[in-house]
Every structure is written in structure tokens, then in C-alpha cells.
Design an enzyme around this catalytic site. Structure first.
Site, PDB file in Angstrom:
ATOM      1  N   GLU A 115       4.284  -4.974   7.162  1.00 54.69           N
ATOM      2  CA  GLU A 115       3.427  -3.924   7.736  1.00 54.69           C
ATOM      3  C   GLU A 115       3.771  -3.613   9.190  1.00 54.69           C
ATOM      4  O   GLU A 115       3.727  -2.466   9.630  1.00 54.69           O
ATOM      5  CB  GLU A 115       1.948  -4.321   7.655  1.00 54.69           C
ATOM      6  CG  GLU A 115       1.370  -4.341   6.253  1.00 54.69           C
ATOM      7  CD  GLU A 115       1.508  -5.674   5.536  1.00 54.69           C
ATOM      8  OE1 GLU A 115       2.312  -6.527   5.991  1.00 54.69           O
ATOM      9  OE2 GLU A 115       0.812  -5.872   4.529  1.00 54.69           O
ATOM     10  N   ALA A 166       0.855  -1.186   0.000  1.00 57.74           N
ATOM     11  CA  ALA A 166       0.000   0.000   0.000  1.00 57.74           C
ATOM     12  C   ALA A 166       0.892   1.237   0.000  1.00 57.74           C
ATOM     13  O   ALA A 166       2.039   1.197   0.469  1.00 57.74           O
ATOM     14  CB  ALA A 166      -0.879  -0.015   1.242  1.00 57.74           C
ATOM     15  N   GLU A 218      -0.048  -9.493  -0.922  1.00 59.43           N
ATOM     16  CA  GLU A 218      -1.483  -9.810  -0.839  1.00 59.43           C
ATOM     17  C   GLU A 218      -2.134  -9.776  -2.222  1.00 59.43           C
ATOM     18  O   GLU A 218      -3.015 -10.571  -2.521  1.00 59.43           O
ATOM     19  CB  GLU A 218      -2.161  -8.834   0.126  1.00 59.43           C
ATOM     20  CG  GLU A 218      -1.714  -9.079   1.569  1.00 59.43           C
ATOM     21  CD  GLU A 218      -2.163  -7.992   2.533  1.00 59.43           C
ATOM     22  OE1 GLU A 218      -1.991  -6.799   2.197  1.00 59.43           O
ATOM     23  OE2 GLU A 218      -2.686  -8.327   3.607  1.00 59.43           O
ATOM     24  N   GLY A 254       0.809  -5.164   0.775  1.00 61.97           N
ATOM     25  CA  GLY A 254      -0.304  -5.290  -0.157  1.00 61.97           C
ATOM     26  C   GLY A 254       0.118  -5.888  -1.495  1.00 61.97           C
ATOM     27  O   GLY A 254      -0.709  -6.433  -2.226  1.00 61.97           O
TER      28      GLY A 254
HETATM   29  C1  HXC Z   1       4.912   4.690  -0.864  1.00 60.83           C
HETATM   30  C2  HXC Z   1       6.937   3.892  -1.568  1.00 60.83           C
HETATM   31  C3  HXC Z   1       6.632   2.607  -1.087  1.00 60.83           C
HETATM   32  C4  HXC Z   1       5.364   2.424  -0.462  1.00 60.83           C
HETATM   33  C5  HXC Z   1       8.584   2.555  -1.955  1.00 60.83           C
HETATM   34  N1  HXC Z   1       8.150   3.800  -2.104  1.00 60.83           N
HETATM   35  N2  HXC Z   1       7.678   1.792  -1.336  1.00 60.83           N
HETATM   36  N3  HXC Z   1       6.082   4.914  -1.471  1.00 60.83           N
HETATM   37  N4  HXC Z   1       4.533   3.493  -0.375  1.00 60.83           N
HETATM   38  N5  HXC Z   1       4.951   1.239   0.012  1.00 60.83           N
HETATM   39  C6  HXC Z   1       8.839   4.944  -2.703  1.00 60.83           C
HETATM   40  C7  HXC Z   1       9.948   5.449  -1.810  1.00 60.83           C
HETATM   41  O1  HXC Z   1       9.442   6.310  -0.825  1.00 60.83           O
HETATM   42  C8  HXC Z   1      10.829   6.158  -2.809  1.00 60.83           C
HETATM   43  O2  HXC Z   1      10.261   7.409  -3.090  1.00 60.83           O
HETATM   44  C9  HXC Z   1      10.705   5.287  -4.039  1.00 60.83           C
HETATM   45  O3  HXC Z   1       9.495   4.539  -3.900  1.00 60.83           O
HETATM   46  C10 HXC Z   1      11.845   4.309  -4.164  1.00 60.83           C
HETATM   47  O4  HXC Z   1      11.944   3.596  -2.951  1.00 60.83           O
HETATM   48  P1  HXC Z   1      13.353   3.179  -2.319  1.00 60.83           P
HETATM   49  O5  HXC Z   1      13.082   2.688  -0.965  1.00 60.83           O
HETATM   50  O6  HXC Z   1      14.328   4.267  -2.503  1.00 60.83           O
HETATM   51  O7  HXC Z   1      13.751   1.989  -3.325  1.00 60.83           O
HETATM   52  P2  HXC Z   1      14.545   0.663  -3.035  1.00 60.83           P
HETATM   53  O8  HXC Z   1      15.789   0.959  -2.254  1.00 60.83           O
HETATM   54  O9  HXC Z   1      14.669  -0.015  -4.350  1.00 60.83           O
HETATM   55  O10 HXC Z   1      13.609  -0.224  -2.081  1.00 60.83           O
HETATM   56  C11 HXC Z   1      12.405  -0.723  -2.541  1.00 60.83           C
HETATM   57  C12 HXC Z   1      11.573  -1.342  -1.363  1.00 60.83           C
HETATM   58  C13 HXC Z   1      11.421  -0.280  -0.245  1.00 60.83           C
HETATM   59  C14 HXC Z   1      12.275  -2.583  -0.845  1.00 60.83           C
HETATM   60  C15 HXC Z   1      10.232  -1.735  -1.978  1.00 60.83           C
HETATM   61  O11 HXC Z   1      11.003   0.943  -0.828  1.00 60.83           O
HETATM   62  C16 HXC Z   1      10.417  -0.669   0.820  1.00 60.83           C
HETATM   63  O12 HXC Z   1      10.742  -1.441   1.708  1.00 60.83           O
HETATM   64  N6  HXC Z   1       9.211  -0.125   0.736  1.00 60.83           N
HETATM   65  C17 HXC Z   1       8.206  -0.229   1.772  1.00 60.83           C
HETATM   66  C18 HXC Z   1       7.602  -1.599   1.772  1.00 60.83           C
HETATM   67  C19 HXC Z   1       6.502  -1.739   2.813  1.00 60.83           C
HETATM   68  O13 HXC Z   1       6.704  -1.439   3.979  1.00 60.83           O
HETATM   69  N7  HXC Z   1       5.330  -2.176   2.385  1.00 60.83           N
HETATM   70  C20 HXC Z   1       4.186  -2.339   3.234  1.00 60.83           C
HETATM   71  C21 HXC Z   1       3.311  -1.146   3.114  1.00 60.83           C
HETATM   72  S1  HXC Z   1       1.897  -1.265   4.161  1.00 60.83           S
HETATM   73  P3  HXC Z   1      11.156   8.731  -3.274  1.00 60.83           P
HETATM   74  O14 HXC Z   1      10.142   9.816  -3.380  1.00 60.83           O
HETATM   75  O15 HXC Z   1      12.036   8.800  -2.092  1.00 60.83           O
HETATM   76  O16 HXC Z   1      11.917   8.470  -4.558  1.00 60.83           O
HETATM   77  C22 HXC Z   1       0.850  -2.262   3.322  1.00 60.83           C
HETATM   78  C23 HXC Z   1      -0.496  -2.448   3.970  1.00 60.83           C
HETATM   79  C24 HXC Z   1      -1.392  -3.318   3.126  1.00 60.83           C
HETATM   80  O17 HXC Z   1       1.125  -2.751   2.287  1.00 60.83           O
HETATM   81  C25 HXC Z   1      -2.814  -2.986   3.357  1.00 60.83           C
HETATM   82  C26 HXC Z   1      -3.714  -3.509   2.279  1.00 60.83           C
HETATM   83  C27 HXC Z   1      -3.388  -3.057   0.906  1.00 60.83           C
END
Ligand code: HXC
Length: 255
Positions: free
Chosen positions: A129, A63, A109, A106
Site C-alpha cells: 500500500e 483493494a 489481509e 487487501g
Molecule cells: C485494480 C488492478 C489491481 C488492483 C491489478 N489490477 N491489481 N486493478 N486494483 N489492486 C489490474 C491492472 O490494472 C490490469 O488492468 C490488470 O489487473 C492486470 O494487471 P497487471 O499489472 O497487468 O498484471 P501482472 O503483471 O500479472 O501483475 C499483477 C500484480 C500487479 C502483481 C498483482 O497488478 C500489482 O502489483 N497490482 C497492485 C497491487 C497493489 O498495490 N495492491 C495494494 C492495493 S491497496 P488492465 O485494465 O490494465 O488490464 C490495498 C489497500 C487495502 O490493498 C485496504 C483494505 C482492503
């Protein structure tokens, strides 16, 4: 377009997530579009199998955290997220997820809404998450547990640590692992094969499996028997069996 669609072969629709700058994070725009695509394809007889994919480096990072960070509970409730997942969960057509790179939160999922998951060797699946102060909200507490069992699912959800494609395969979280650069080709090859199968039989298999998953064995077997019998009303059953006996290839028309 944050979601692109393309008919890539007879009966095969490719659905591609396209928010590269945000690692295909599922924001409301993307989810709304995805739901619209799935609603439309459900009623399109030309679509017999669907492949959902991301980009070569990332399937989906979950998400969109930036879109949720400052939200309150009532606002989150108001988004009525279930209405966006439902067209995917209820999709009557077979869906294959072609996963390269990370499928997190997500994103994992979303992959679990598919019926078959093809992953590249470098793929990673995780439910991180908990690391950002929340919990899975797109079905993992239920679907992941059913797919891999309580203890492996709990490890993933409580630690937030991802698993490799190889681990995901051994857990039963993916169907097949292939070289990274062949993931989409393999998924499309499978999709073409499924699209050539009798659509009514394909649909009955999908419906019966999920309908039976949570019920009793007796109830599930009853559903199976009824669906099995109903298929004998189809022209495709006659065509399939006659073609076998006549040693020729069948042509299925979904009738
Ligand atoms: C918003 C995100 C994002 C996310 C990455 N970005 N994941 N933006 N939501 N989930 C954005 C970053 O802020 C960054 O923006 C750009 O994408 C590149 O990300 P980096 O981290 O610099 O890239 P990288 O080093 O390649 O790492 C990729 C990654 C990491 C491993 C995917 O970004 C990451 O761990 N993301 C979060 C994953 C996460 O926690 N997901 C769960 C979310 S909660 P800028 O502007 O800085 O370039 C969830 C709840 C589900 O999913 C509920 C139901 C749907």
C-alpha cells in the site's frame, strides 16, 4: 459472479474469488458479495469448514485501486468498509485460505482473516500500500504484527516488498507450503478432515484462541477452562470418547 461458492464435500464450502481481469482486486461488489456469503454460511449448519481461494495465478491483488484513486476521505469513510470485513473476522466456522500467486495488500489481509493459510511454492505475500501512497486498511497493521512480529511486519509494510511462500512459512505467516498445483487439493483435504470433527469443539477452539489473543494469560486460560468444561455438555464429547474406548470411528453431529 465475482464470488463463486460451491459445496465441494460434506460440510465444506469453497469460496472462490473471480475477477480474473483485475487480478481478483477487491472492489466493492466483490467485498459486498464476500460479506454476504460469510453472513449466510455462519448460520448454515451444513457448512462446517470454509476454503477461500483465488485463481491459479493470483489470490488477490488487494483493494481495487481504480475504484479508490479519485476518492476523498469522506467518501472512503462512507463506504463503511468494516461492515464488509466483519462477517469474515467474526466467522464462527474454521476458514482456510488456499493461496496461489500473489496475495497483496487487501489480498494478504484477506488471507489473514483465515485460521489456516495453505500456500503454493510460488505464492507471494505483501503489503504494498505504501507504494501507492496509502497504508494497510484491512487489518495488517494489527494482524500481521501479531503473526510475524514487529520487525518483519514493519519491513513488509514500510518497504512494500513481498515475501516468498518459503519466507512467509518461516515467519509464521502461513501454515503450510505445498507444490503450486496441489494447493487447493491440500486445503480441501484439510477442510474435509476439520468438517468431520465435532463442530462445537471446533467452534470453541476458534473462539477461545482469538478471544484470548489480546488479553492476559490468566483471562485466556480462564476462557479456555470454561470452554473446555462446557464441551462436556455435548453429545459429541460422549460420542468421541466412547468411540475411542470402543475402538470405532466417531460420528459427530454438532450436538
Ligand atoms: C485494480 C488492478 C489491481 C488492483 C491489478 N489490477 N491489481 N486493478 N486494483 N489492486 C489490474 C491492472 O490494472 C490490469 O488492468 C490488470 O489487473 C492486470 O494487471 P497487471 O499489472 O497487468 O498484471 P501482472 O503483471 O500479472 O501483475 C499483477 C500484480 C500487479 C502483481 C498483482 O497488478 C500489482 O502489483 N497490482 C497492485 C497491487 C497493489 O498495490 N495492491 C495494494 C492495493 S491497496 P488492465 O485494465 O490494465 O488490464 C490495498 C489497500 C487495502 O490493498 C485496504 C483494505 C482492503
Amino acid at each position: 459472479m465475482v464470488v463463486q461458492t460451491e459445496t465441494v464435500a460434506d460440510g465444506v464450502l469453497l469460496v472462490r474469488l473471480n475477477r480474473p481481469d483485475a487480478r481478483n482486486a477487491l472492489n466493492m461488489e466483490l467485498r459486498t458479495r464476500l460479506a454476504e456469503v460469510f453472513l449466510a454460511l455462519a448460520d448454515d449448519p451444513a457448512v462446517r469448514c470454509v476454503v477461500v481461494t483465488g485463481s491459479p495465478k493470483v489470490f488477490a491483488a488487494g483493494a481495487d485501486i481504480k475504484e479508490m484513486a479519485e476518492s476523498g476521505a469522506i467518501e472512503m469513510m462512507g463506504r463503511r468498509i468494516l461492515r464488509l470485513w466483519k462477517p469474515l473476522a467474526d466467522c464462527p466456522k474454521p476458514v482456510i485460505a488456499a493461496v496461489n500467486g500473489v496475495a497483496l495488500g487487501g489480498g494478504c489481509e484477506l488471507a489473514m482473516h483465515a485460521d489456516i493459510i495453505v500456500a503454493g511454492e510460488g505464492a507471494r505475500f505483501g503489503q504494498p500500500e505504501v507504494k501507492v501512497g496509502i497504508m494497510p486498511g484491512g487489518g495488517a497493521t494489527q494482524r500481521l504484527v501479531r503473526a510475524v512480529g514487529v520487525y518483519r511486519a514493519m519491513r513488509m509494510m514500510l518497504t512494500g516488498e513481498p515475501v516468498t511462500a518459503a519466507e512467509a512459512l518461516s515467519m509464521g505467516l502461513v501454515s503450510e507450503v505445498v507444490a503450486d498445483d496441489t494447493v487447493l487439493d491440500r486445503a480441501l483435504e484439510m477442510a474435509r478432515a476439520i468438517a468431520a470433527m465435532p463442530p462445537l469443539a471446533v467452534q470453541q477452539i476458534k473462539e477461545t484462541v482469538y478471544a484470548g489473543l489480546d488479553g492476559s494469560l490468566a483471562g485466556g486460560l480462564l476462557l479456555e477452562r470454561k470452554a473446555f468444561e462446557i464441551l462436556f455438555a455435548s453429545a459429541d464429547q460422549k460420542e468421541g470418547m466412547r468411540a475411542f474406548i470402543e475402538k470405532r470411528s466417531p460420528t459427530f453431529e454438532g450436538k
